[in-house]
Write an enzyme that holds these catalytic residues in place. Structure first.
Site, PDB file in Angstrom:
ATOM      1  N   ARG A 237      97.471 -52.643 112.705  1.00 17.35           N
ATOM      2  CA  ARG A 237      98.087 -53.904 112.314  1.00 17.35           C
ATOM      3  C   ARG A 237      97.902 -54.865 113.478  1.00 17.35           C
ATOM      4  O   ARG A 237      98.067 -54.486 114.647  1.00 17.35           O
ATOM      5  CB  ARG A 237      99.586 -53.719 112.019  1.00 17.35           C
ATOM      6  N   GLU A 266      97.038 -63.115 109.214  1.00 19.86           N
ATOM      7  CA  GLU A 266      95.983 -62.871 108.232  1.00 19.86           C
ATOM      8  C   GLU A 266      96.267 -63.706 106.981  1.00 19.86           C
ATOM      9  O   GLU A 266      97.396 -63.731 106.515  1.00 19.86           O
ATOM     10  CB  GLU A 266      95.923 -61.381 107.883  1.00 19.86           C
ATOM     11  N   HIS A 285      90.061 -57.120 107.458  1.00 21.02           N
ATOM     12  CA  HIS A 285      91.013 -56.067 107.072  1.00 21.02           C
ATOM     13  C   HIS A 285      90.438 -55.233 105.912  1.00 21.02           C
ATOM     14  O   HIS A 285      91.008 -55.152 104.828  1.00 21.02           O
ATOM     15  CB  HIS A 285      92.366 -56.674 106.685  1.00 21.02           C
TER      16      HIS A 285
HETATM   17  C1  8YV Z   1      95.393 -51.250 102.607  1.00 22.26           C
HETATM   18  C2  8YV Z   1      96.182 -51.084 104.974  1.00 22.26           C
HETATM   19  O1  8YV Z   1      94.590 -50.104 102.777  1.00 22.26           O
HETATM   20  O2  8YV Z   1      96.480 -48.982 103.973  1.00 22.26           O
HETATM   21  C3  8YV Z   1      96.923 -49.836 104.767  1.00 22.26           C
HETATM   22  O3  8YV Z   1      97.959 -49.721 105.449  1.00 22.26           O
HETATM   23  O4  8YV Z   1      96.069 -51.514 106.091  1.00 22.26           O
HETATM   24  C4  8YV Z   1      95.566 -51.897 103.939  1.00 22.26           C
HETATM   25  O5  8YV Z   1      94.247 -52.236 104.383  1.00 22.26           O
HETATM   26  C5  8YV Z   1      94.723 -52.263 101.701  1.00 22.26           C
HETATM   27  O6  8YV Z   1      95.492 -53.435 101.675  1.00 22.26           O
HETATM   28  C6  8YV Z   1      94.633 -51.682 100.307  1.00 22.26           C
HETATM   29  O7  8YV Z   1      95.900 -51.739  99.723  1.00 22.26           O
END
Ligand code: 8YV
Length: 327
Positions: A237, A266, A285
């Site tokens: 994150r 973001e 991302h």
């Molecule tokens: C989700 C993410 O994978 O899984 C996570 O915690 O960081 C996100 O990238 C993506 O938003 C699919 O829901």
């Protein structure tokens, strides 16, 4: 009558078909994020919410009198206000494991891209340039047999370590809240303090979840400990890194480069200085962004909803809310 739920993001049709067998549902199927006020209107009669990233806080729950469960299509769940959800006895679930290898593959691509300057030199050639093989101005740094330091040795961190160890002969160091002897034995990995890891590693991969304790976990002090040849990767994150400190560290050449799949804000601000730096590889991302993985994540999130609203304990109830189910 089937329970009513709301789908607050675009999902694969196979997941929607599965949901249709178990729920009455409404959905947001645009790519842009759902406006919060519009979501509040939709949640008035819903018992379940399928989402990821939507802030689940007192304001949202005040507009969701029937809500019983929030199912994240993500492994991270920093969007959950766990205290409020606990008070209101709202179950929260996530989608771990199914995305580990996909995210780890992406992290390796960031490591290699930054180390060997792939995007920068791709642009260089496309701009009509070509340089002597002996021109040190196009040299990068090696990945093989270097030291890989992983901060946050969870499932994804372990998948990255496996790739580094068995794929590139790397020496594995890690820092974690708790040591993991089984991982140390399996990967010949060594536990280090945060400071030792930062000083000894050639590649530093940050994979901690975002919590109050990990906000700005890597900042000015930490970048100053890294080798000038170090490559820093963040795919967890954005807010686990003090982005202003990262920008300064790169400007002062305290590190060789950075690979970023996540940002404090973001979508990332197009004026963000990180986007102007040749030794920084930036992605939107996309850690889990493959069709197969997103299908598996969506199906797991949907199954979590079905379990929760059909009286079974969801397999992926987040650990902080586990006791809610027994209560
Ligand atoms: C989700 C993410 O994978 O899984 C996570 O915690 O960081 C996100 O990238 C993506 O938003 C699919 O829901």
């Amino acid at each position: 009558m089937l329970p009513q739920i709301y789908i607050a993001r675009k999902i694969p049709v196979e997941v929607e078909n599965y949901i249709a067998e178990h729920f009455r549902y409404k959905k947001w199927d645009r790519l842009e994020p759902i406006p919060r006020e519009y979501l509040f209107e939709q949640l008035a009669d819903c018992e379940g919410l399928l989402t990821s990233g939507t802030r689940i806080d007192q304001e949202l729950l005040d507009h969701s009198p029937k809500l019983k469960v929030v199912s994240n299509i993500s492994v991270g769940y920093n969007n959950f206000d766990l205290e409020v959800m606990r008070e209101r006895k709202i179950l929260g679930t996530n989608t771990p494991k199914v995305l580990d290898d996909t995210v780890a593959d992406l992290i390796l691509s960031l490591m290699l891209s930054v180390a060997r300057r792939v995007p920068e030199l791709d642009r260089y050639v496309r701009a009509g340039h070509w340089s002597s093989k002996d021109d040190e101005n196009i040299f990068g740094v090696d990945v093989h047999h270097k030291t890989l330091g992983i901060i946050g040795m969870g499932n994804i961190g372990q998948a990255v370590a496996q790739r580094g160890k068995w794929g590139f002969g790397m020496n594995i160091l890690y820092h974690n809240r708790h040591s993991k002897p089984d991982v140390e034995q399996a990967l010949d990995a060594a536990y280090r303090s945060k400071e030792e890891l930062l000083r000894e590693s050639d590649f530093i991969v940050l994979m901690t979840p975002l919590t109050p304790e990990t906000r700005h976990y890597i900042g000015e002090r930490e970048f100053a400990m890294m080798k000038p040849s170090a490559v820093f990767i963040n795919a967890s994150r954005g807010a686990t890194v003090d982005e202003a400190a990262l920008i300064n560290a790169l400007r002062m050449k305290q590190i060789f480069g950075a690979g970023l799949d996540v940002f404090e804000q973001e979508p990332v601000d197009p004026k963000n200085p990180l986007l102007t730096m040749d030794n920084v590889v930036v992605l939107p991302h996309i850690g889990s962004a493959t069709s197969q993985t997103r299908l598996e994540m969506g199906m797991l999130a949907a199954r979590n909803l079905v379990d929760a609203l059909y009286g079974r304990k969801p397999s992926q109830l987040v650990k902080e809310l586990q006791d809610l189910y027994e209560s």
